[in-house]
Design an enzyme around this catalytic site. Sequence first.
Site, PDB file in Angstrom:
ATOM      1  N   LYS A  52       0.842  -1.202   0.000  1.00 38.93           N
ATOM      2  CA  LYS A  52       0.000   0.000   0.000  1.00 38.93           C
ATOM      3  C   LYS A  52       0.880   1.256   0.000  1.00 38.93           C
ATOM      4  CE  LYS A  52      -3.761  -2.535   2.148  1.00 38.93           C
ATOM      5  NZ  LYS A  52      -4.384  -2.998   3.396  1.00 38.93           N
ATOM      6  N   GLN A  96      -4.476  -2.236   9.695  1.00 33.62           N
ATOM      7  CA  GLN A  96      -4.317  -3.551   9.070  1.00 33.62           C
ATOM      8  C   GLN A  96      -4.897  -4.628   9.983  1.00 33.62           C
ATOM      9  OE1 GLN A  96      -3.114  -4.040   5.869  1.00 33.62           O
ATOM     10  NE2 GLN A  96      -3.789  -6.140   6.195  1.00 33.62           N
ATOM     11  N   ASP A 119     -10.977   2.644   4.284  1.00 34.01           N
ATOM     12  CA  ASP A 119     -11.277   1.216   4.081  1.00 34.01           C
ATOM     13  C   ASP A 119     -12.785   0.988   4.019  1.00 34.01           C
ATOM     14  OD1 ASP A 119      -9.201  -0.530   3.624  1.00 34.01           O
ATOM     15  OD2 ASP A 119      -8.656  -0.734   5.737  1.00 34.01           O
TER      16      ASP A 119
END
Length: 293
Positions: A52, A96, A119
């Site tokens: 990312k 994460q 997200d």
Amino acid sequence: MQIIDGKSISATIKKEIAEEVRRITGKGGKIPHLAAILVGDDPASDTYVNNKSKACKEVGFDSSVYRFPASASENEILEAVEFINNDPVVDGLIVQLPLPDQIDNQKVIQHIRPEKDVDGFHPVNVGRMTIGLPSYVSATPHGIMELFMRSRISTTGKNCVILGRSNIVGKPMGLLMARNAEPGNATVTTCHSKTKNLAGITSRADILIVAIGRPGFVTADMVREGAVVIDVGIHRVPSADTRSGFRLVGDVRFDEVSEKASHITPVPGGVGPMTIVSLLMNTLKASKKEIYG
Ligand code: NAP
């Protein structure tokens, strides 16, 4: 049969994003910034976060990673989220997952400000998406909608079967495919581990989206001739044919299903690259304050 080439589509989108960043910064605007919180030393999570950060660099974004040991407390992580929530430099924040057992995933997600939740996991974003308000849509379903759009695959009026009902893939995918828009407007059936006569249902699908996390689960006899097949699964399996001793496969038996499908995503190079690019698209939207003003 046509391959839906996520690798090439994602490369095109990255170029478009990079161009827009140049335009924005050329006029003195802010460089988009994505922050990530990484807890523990799981190699897969480390790779995801590194990929990312690399993607951010490619399109001209800034990025930062807040690393914590696996022993970090829930409070420490909540404090880090709070700090990043209040940092005007950061536009988007991802945590994460999964987090170590002592930390409640949902508590952490719900602590992220919805405006920075690129997200799309915060209940506010999930709820807004559900009722059709502007929102951050979770990266994988967002990427799949982009694949339909850019490959000019119409979904309106189609029978869409989704295998899997996870919060990050199956559930949002079903909502997006049933929404009153193109891509969308499909008649959606969502299947899961308690579904009876799975093959009978999948073999009636015009569009089959598979996210169940079982390598090679979907075989040719489960697929209708001419169906569009989207394979979300990604697994490292032992292989005698590669130098690493591993190869990547999906939830779908590509070799046999590709003989029947009209369009199919490969693994790797299908849905995977679209997931990262969707995160970049959401971060750009956050930086431009497109969703929440
Ligand atoms: P998940 O949370 O494990 O959910 C799997 C879903 O599949 C569950 O709803 C489960 O049903 C259902 N299922 C499992 N076995 C089944 C069976 N035999 N028959 C019917 N349904 C079954 O998985 P996920 O997070 O959605 O991920 C799915 C796969 O996609 C994984 O391989 C993951 O690595 C991959 N993935 C890839 C990307 C990417 O960027 N390419 C992104 C995200 C995920 P129940 O609800 O009844 O348990």
